[in-house]
Scaffold this motif. Sequence first.
Motif, PDB file in Angstrom:
ATOM      1  N   LEU A   1      10.169  -8.665  56.228  1.00 53.97           N
ATOM      2  CA  LEU A   1       9.713  -8.382  54.879  1.00 53.97           C
ATOM      3  C   LEU A   1       9.014  -7.039  54.862  1.00 53.97           C
ATOM      4  O   LEU A   1       8.359  -6.639  55.817  1.00 53.97           O
ATOM      5  CB  LEU A   1       8.832  -9.506  54.337  1.00 53.97           C
ATOM      6  CG  LEU A   1       7.714 -10.027  55.218  1.00 53.97           C
ATOM      7  CD1 LEU A   1       6.437  -9.319  54.856  1.00 53.97           C
ATOM      8  CD2 LEU A   1       7.574 -11.522  54.992  1.00 53.97           C
TER       9      LEU A   1
ATOM     10  N   PHE B   1       7.320  -7.388  48.906  1.00 57.50           N
ATOM     11  CA  PHE B   1       7.187  -8.843  48.816  1.00 57.50           C
ATOM     12  C   PHE B   1       5.757  -9.200  48.471  1.00 57.50           C
ATOM     13  O   PHE B   1       4.839  -8.441  48.724  1.00 57.50           O
ATOM     14  CB  PHE B   1       7.583  -9.493  50.150  1.00 57.50           C
ATOM     15  CG  PHE B   1       9.044  -9.376  50.445  1.00 57.50           C
ATOM     16  CD1 PHE B   1       9.543  -8.231  51.053  1.00 57.50           C
ATOM     17  CD2 PHE B   1       9.929 -10.386  50.099  1.00 57.50           C
ATOM     18  CE1 PHE B   1      10.891  -8.111  51.307  1.00 57.50           C
ATOM     19  CE2 PHE B   1      11.273 -10.264  50.352  1.00 57.50           C
ATOM     20  CZ  PHE B   1      11.766  -9.128  50.961  1.00 57.50           C
ATOM     21  N   ASP B   2       5.618 -10.423  47.935  1.00 58.21           N
ATOM     22  CA  ASP B   2       4.242 -10.870  47.732  1.00 58.21           C
ATOM     23  C   ASP B   2       3.967 -12.035  48.678  1.00 58.21           C
ATOM     24  O   ASP B   2       4.875 -12.544  49.326  1.00 58.21           O
ATOM     25  CB  ASP B   2       3.965 -11.186  46.257  1.00 58.21           C
ATOM     26  CG  ASP B   2       4.831 -12.303  45.751  1.00 58.21           C
ATOM     27  OD1 ASP B   2       5.038 -13.275  46.512  1.00 58.21           O
ATOM     28  OD2 ASP B   2       5.323 -12.210  44.610  1.00 58.21           O
ATOM     29  N   PRO B   3       2.724 -12.421  48.791  1.00 55.70           N
ATOM     30  CA  PRO B   3       2.360 -13.431  49.815  1.00 55.70           C
ATOM     31  C   PRO B   3       3.174 -14.724  49.717  1.00 55.70           C
ATOM     32  O   PRO B   3       3.514 -15.313  50.746  1.00 55.70           O
ATOM     33  CB  PRO B   3       0.881 -13.695  49.532  1.00 55.70           C
ATOM     34  CG  PRO B   3       0.403 -12.459  48.828  1.00 55.70           C
ATOM     35  CD  PRO B   3       1.550 -11.945  48.051  1.00 55.70           C
ATOM     36  N   GLN B   4       3.495 -15.128  48.495  1.00 56.82           N
ATOM     37  CA  GLN B   4       4.244 -16.381  48.354  1.00 56.82           C
ATOM     38  C   GLN B   4       5.599 -16.286  49.068  1.00 56.82           C
ATOM     39  O   GLN B   4       6.051 -17.222  49.698  1.00 56.82           O
ATOM     40  CB  GLN B   4       4.436 -16.712  46.869  1.00 56.82           C
ATOM     41  CG  GLN B   4       5.037 -18.081  46.615  1.00 56.82           C
ATOM     42  CD  GLN B   4       4.255 -19.207  47.332  1.00 56.82           C
ATOM     43  OE1 GLN B   4       3.017 -19.282  47.285  1.00 56.82           O
ATOM     44  NE2 GLN B   4       4.983 -20.083  48.027  1.00 56.82           N
TER      45      GLN B   4
ATOM     46  N   VAL C   1       6.243 -14.572  51.664  1.00 55.04           N
ATOM     47  CA  VAL C   1       6.028 -14.685  53.105  1.00 55.04           C
ATOM     48  C   VAL C   1       6.032 -16.171  53.485  1.00 55.04           C
ATOM     49  O   VAL C   1       6.695 -16.579  54.435  1.00 55.04           O
ATOM     50  CB  VAL C   1       4.675 -14.053  53.520  1.00 55.04           C
ATOM     51  CG1 VAL C   1       4.482 -14.168  55.023  1.00 55.04           C
ATOM     52  CG2 VAL C   1       4.610 -12.599  53.077  1.00 55.04           C
TER      53      VAL C   1
ATOM     54  N   LEU D   1      -3.104 -12.802  54.775  1.00 51.25           N
ATOM     55  CA  LEU D   1      -2.063 -13.680  55.320  1.00 51.25           C
ATOM     56  C   LEU D   1      -2.665 -14.953  55.931  1.00 51.25           C
ATOM     57  O   LEU D   1      -2.152 -16.051  55.742  1.00 51.25           O
ATOM     58  CB  LEU D   1      -1.242 -12.934  56.371  1.00 51.25           C
ATOM     59  CG  LEU D   1      -0.167 -12.015  55.788  1.00 51.25           C
ATOM     60  CD1 LEU D   1       0.394 -11.108  56.869  1.00 51.25           C
ATOM     61  CD2 LEU D   1       0.964 -12.840  55.154  1.00 51.25           C
TER      62      LEU D   1
END
Lengths: 122, 524
Positions: free
Chosen positions: A102, A107-110, A112, A17
């Motif tokens: 989330l 979810f994926d990092p994008q 976030v 992150l």
Amino acid sequence: MKKILLIEDEEIMIDLLQKKLIREGYKVSVARDGEKGLKAMKEARPDLVLLDIIMPKMGGLEVMEEMAKDQELSKIPVIVVSNSGQPVELDRAQKLGAKDWLVKTEFDPQEVINKVARQIGK
Amino acid sequence: MAVAKGKKERIRRGEEDKVSILLEDLASLESYARDLFSFLPLPVCLISAIGIILDANPSFEELSGYRLEEIIGKPAEEVFDKGRLGEISKQTLEKGFVRAEELSIFTKNKKEILGSASATLRKTEEGEIVGYFLGFFNLAGIKKREKELRETQVALANILEDVEEARAKAEEEKNKTGAIIINLTDGILVFGEEDKLSLMNPLAEKFFDIKARDLIDRPISELSTFPTLKPLIKVLTEEVGEIFRKEVSLKKDLTLEMSAVPVLRKKERIGNLIILHDITREKLVEKMKTEFVSLAAHQLRTPLSAIKWTLKMLLDGDLGKITEEQRDFITKTYQSNERMITLINNLLDITRIEEGRYIYKPALTEFEPIVQFVVDSCKGEAERKKIKIEFRKPKKKSRRAMLDIEKIRLAVENLLDNAIKYTQAGGRVIVSLKNTPKEIELSVKDSGVGIPKDQQGRVFAKFFRGANVIRMATEGTGLGLFITKNIIEAHGGRIWFESEEGKGTTFYLALPIKEEFEGFLREF
């Protein structure tokens, strides 16, 4: 530059992150449990908090309870980063004032980044 | 002289009259005696003092088989048992009579008949002994009857003995059954006529902390006054059905599985047998298992998330440029990881179902958009597999239902996923929505591999996978339909299917529209 406080105990999540957020142009500070998180909040006054739920010493929900008691802290938007995504848990987080949440596995990092941007902009 | 002569004549004539009357009387007496002799059903013969048969009546002829002319003049000892006859003859000549002496007669065809003989001496008017009458009473019939009677008696005694034996056996059987019931590791209650309690074993006494003697012969309605029995009686009186099974929680640390079985005699219900099985330990183990799975699943999710995010960032180029080969491998790893996440999520769903905290927030919603969303999201996968998806909607808009959108979407997704997964390229999947007065019915029909007939009973079981599909697709956890069924039933709906191996499967689900759902909730 917007300041984000990441309260999370999982090293790899912190790494990922932090990397992603810094790349997106945010200033990131990290606290590894709820207690440290509250302390860091009071000192650094972040624009947004990314908050894990299950952590040692003090969990994410308790952190939010503490934040609600403090006039200043209660204004900081919180995005909950949940591990389980159990409805009971999310419901409680919402009631305590979480702006968004989330579920890590979903979810994926994008996403976030998108959620963060939606709260405080770039 | 003449007078004297006349008088004499008169006298003579009078005397003659008397004689003639006497003679007549005598003649008629003789005929009377003869008639009597002939008619007498008792065989009688006249035997001379030196043992020659002088006369016999028809009954005697009949008994002996000799005709009168054959028997007259015959020595009596040829017809009767010689020794016995000698004795009788001797006694009669001395005493004048004998009464009921045993004697055998030998008939013309050499048959011995045992009887009882009575004899009386016959003398002339002058006191000269002519012989004696011998009456023979046939005892054969009586003897036979006596024998039969004795046999009957023996048979009766045997029967009595058998009955006694059977009784003893039954008693023993009863004691055995009683011992079994007493020592059974399950609690037993038997309700007999008019729903009165007729049996309660010690374990049942222990479960309810009461004494059977306080309850026996009391009807169900009275039993609910015992506080510990209340939960059981509630289930018994409120839930009907032939055979049913239910978990009843009696105390904090006691959970029983109660089975009610009707006791039938010739198809007629004569009572109810209640079996109480202690499942406290099983429940505890189940709870521990659920907690363990829940914990393990949560713990697994963290590293899986980390892997997912790391791979995603690699793929997004956030961690530097990667080669095509690297991208290929990472993409495949990402997909494997996604499958793992799905499995863990399914396991978590199941533990939630088993903990009874799955359906979370039903809201008044239209069903059609949910189905539309799922159909749309499946189109990509279907196209990739060259399967045509068709969605047939009802002309009239469906009424709304109380639905937990997320869960219902998952349920529909599972059905469509299966339809696509188990249908070969070139096949088709038809999704149709139909309104019935009280329900909305969804069907998902595929032209896929079908479910083998012998496995159709287990389709909704946890971890079930058709034998024919295990070989076909490596994916699939066997949890989808189990979850789907639980979701639908938690909404008060129904799920069922039709399938033929090699031709395809149609899954149906029916969800109650609003009023019905509320009715369903009230039942809880």
